[in-house]
Design a protein around this motif. Structure first.
Motif, short mmCIF file in Angstrom:
data_model
loop_
_atom_site.label_atom_id
_atom_site.label_comp_id
_atom_site.label_asym_id
_atom_site.label_seq_id
_atom_site.Cartn_x
_atom_site.Cartn_y
_atom_site.Cartn_z
N ARG A 11 0.88 -1.17 0.00
CA ARG A 11 0.00 0.00 0.00
C ARG A 11 0.91 1.23 0.00
O ARG A 11 1.86 1.32 0.79
N LEU A 12 0.63 2.20 -0.89
CA LEU A 12 1.47 3.38 -0.99
C LEU A 12 1.13 4.39 0.10
O LEU A 12 -0.04 4.54 0.49
N ALA A 13 2.15 5.08 0.59
CA ALA A 13 1.95 6.13 1.58
C ALA A 13 1.30 7.34 0.91
O ALA A 13 1.45 7.56 -0.30
N PRO A 14 0.56 8.16 1.67
CA PRO A 14 -0.03 9.37 1.09
C PRO A 14 1.06 10.26 0.50
O PRO A 14 2.09 10.50 1.13
N GLY A 15 0.85 10.71 -0.71
CA GLY A 15 1.84 11.58 -1.37
C GLY A 15 2.91 10.83 -2.12
O GLY A 15 3.67 11.45 -2.88
N LEU A 50 4.37 2.24 1.82
CA LEU A 50 5.60 2.26 1.03
C LEU A 50 5.82 3.63 0.40
O LEU A 50 4.91 4.23 -0.19
N ASP A 51 7.04 4.11 0.55
CA ASP A 51 7.48 5.34 -0.12
C ASP A 51 9.00 5.30 -0.18
O ASP A 51 9.65 4.59 0.61
N VAL A 52 9.56 6.07 -1.09
CA VAL A 52 11.01 6.11 -1.24
C VAL A 52 11.62 6.93 -0.12
O VAL A 52 11.04 7.92 0.34
N GLY A 53 12.78 6.51 0.34
CA GLY A 53 13.46 7.25 1.39
C GLY A 53 14.95 7.19 1.18
O GLY A 53 15.44 7.03 0.06
#
Length: 332
Positions: free
Chosen positions: A200-204, A301-304
């Motif tokens: 599931r993608l994080a908001p934004g 999930l999001d890039v960091g």
């Protein structure tokens, strides 16, 4: 074919181009803007206008003698060199045959996965290959094929379906499981537990239009659970690489990797009631790399910042290997 323009004839007062064939540098790049000094020929005429003919004649005689002395002592080579058309020496060997000159164009845009092992992975669902279905224990070939198809469909939905991974409603996935399994799975989505088997993608968070890259395998066997129910146990082990939009310029800056192992089960229909007949998840484990840790703590999930290649794991490419153990240190 495009032919280069014919060059204009060289004027006598025009210097030859340099021998390397790269062209001359404009004078305004060679030196700062200063007052123009008289040229040598101008200074010569000015000097002549202020001196007597006798002196001029003496100087001319000396110049003639000096010239012939120069020729006699090797000046001939210099004179010959001045009289010969200069030869351009290319810095590389030119190919033989006809050639075409193309206009300058920008290089092709780099792919999101270029420079990472995921560049060689299959795209999307093409990376989820099923083993051949064979009769296994009490399960017929048809039952095995049906169970494998259920697992593949769940994998595609949980990790690749953009509608699902950008939605807050998990029903698109949950309805693929046995009715009796759905309540516990819904609780997973109320916490962060679902992240071990679903994305599931994080908001934004913004992923690119590139399909995720996928590499791994599926295996199965016939066994029994703790209650003695005959089950077809199916194990999936995959690496999922997602391309996120990022301002980073290094290869892999926007690539987020998730490696999971999920044990699925399908009970034998003769051992359970109709509500329990279907797909179940027995256990799941996973890790992520190059992730936003705050989002990942919520299962999102999001890039960091890169979270691989530290002192305990000097090989950043190891996270792309499905054979790597999932027992890795937490770097968040």
């Amino acid at each position: 074919m495009t032919y280069p323009p014919t060059p204009e004839p060289r004027r006598p007062d025009q210097p030859y181009p340099p021998a390397d064939g790269l062209g001359t540098v404009p004078d305004w790049l060679r030196q700062p803007d200063v007052a123009v000094e008289p040229a040598r020929s101008d200074r010569w005429r000015i000097w002549l206008s202020h001196h007597s003919g006798k002196v001029i004649g003496g100087v001319a005689a000396l110049l003639v003698l000096a010239f012939f002395g120069l020729v006699a002592t090797g000046g001939y080579l210099g004179v010959k060199r001045w009289a010969t058309t200069p030869t351009a020496y290319p810095t590389i060997s030119q190919p033989v045959g006809e050639q075409a000159v193309s206009s300058a164009s920008p290089p092709p845009a780099a792919g999101a996965f270029d420079g990472t092992p995921a560049a060689d992975f299959p795209e999307g669902a093409a990376g989820i290959a099923l083993p051949a279905a064979k009769r296994t224990g009490p399960f017929t070939e048809k039952q095995v094929a049906g169970a494998l198809t259920k697992v593949r469909k769940a994998l595609v939905t949980s990790r690749l379906d953009r509608t699902f991974i950008t939605s807050k409603d998990p029903d698109r996935l949950l309805r693929q499981f046995a009715p009796d399994a759905r309540a516990d799975l819904r609780e997973d989505f109320a916490s962060d537990a679902f992240a071990t088997y679903a994305t599931r993608l994080a908001p934004g968070a913004r992923i690119t239009t590139d399909q995720p890259r996928v590499k791994g395998r599926i295996s199965y066997r016939a066994t029994k659970d703790a209650q003695g129910i005959r089950i077809l146990e199916i194990t999936s082990n995959f690496v999922w690489a997602y391309a996120f939009r990022t301002s980073g310029g290094l290869p892999g800056d926007g690539v987020v990797v998730v490696h999971d192992t999920v044990v699925w089960s399908v009970p034998h229909p003769g051992d359970v009631r109709s509500g329990s007949n279907g797909l179940w998840i027995e256990k799941a484990d996973s890790y992520g790399s190059n992730i936003d840790c705050a989002a990942f703590d919520k299962g999102l999930l999001d890039v960091g910042s890169p979270t691989y290649g530290g002192p305990e794991d000097p090989d950043p490419d190891a996270v792309f290997d499905p054979d790597r153990t999932l027992d890795v240190p937490d770097t968040c």
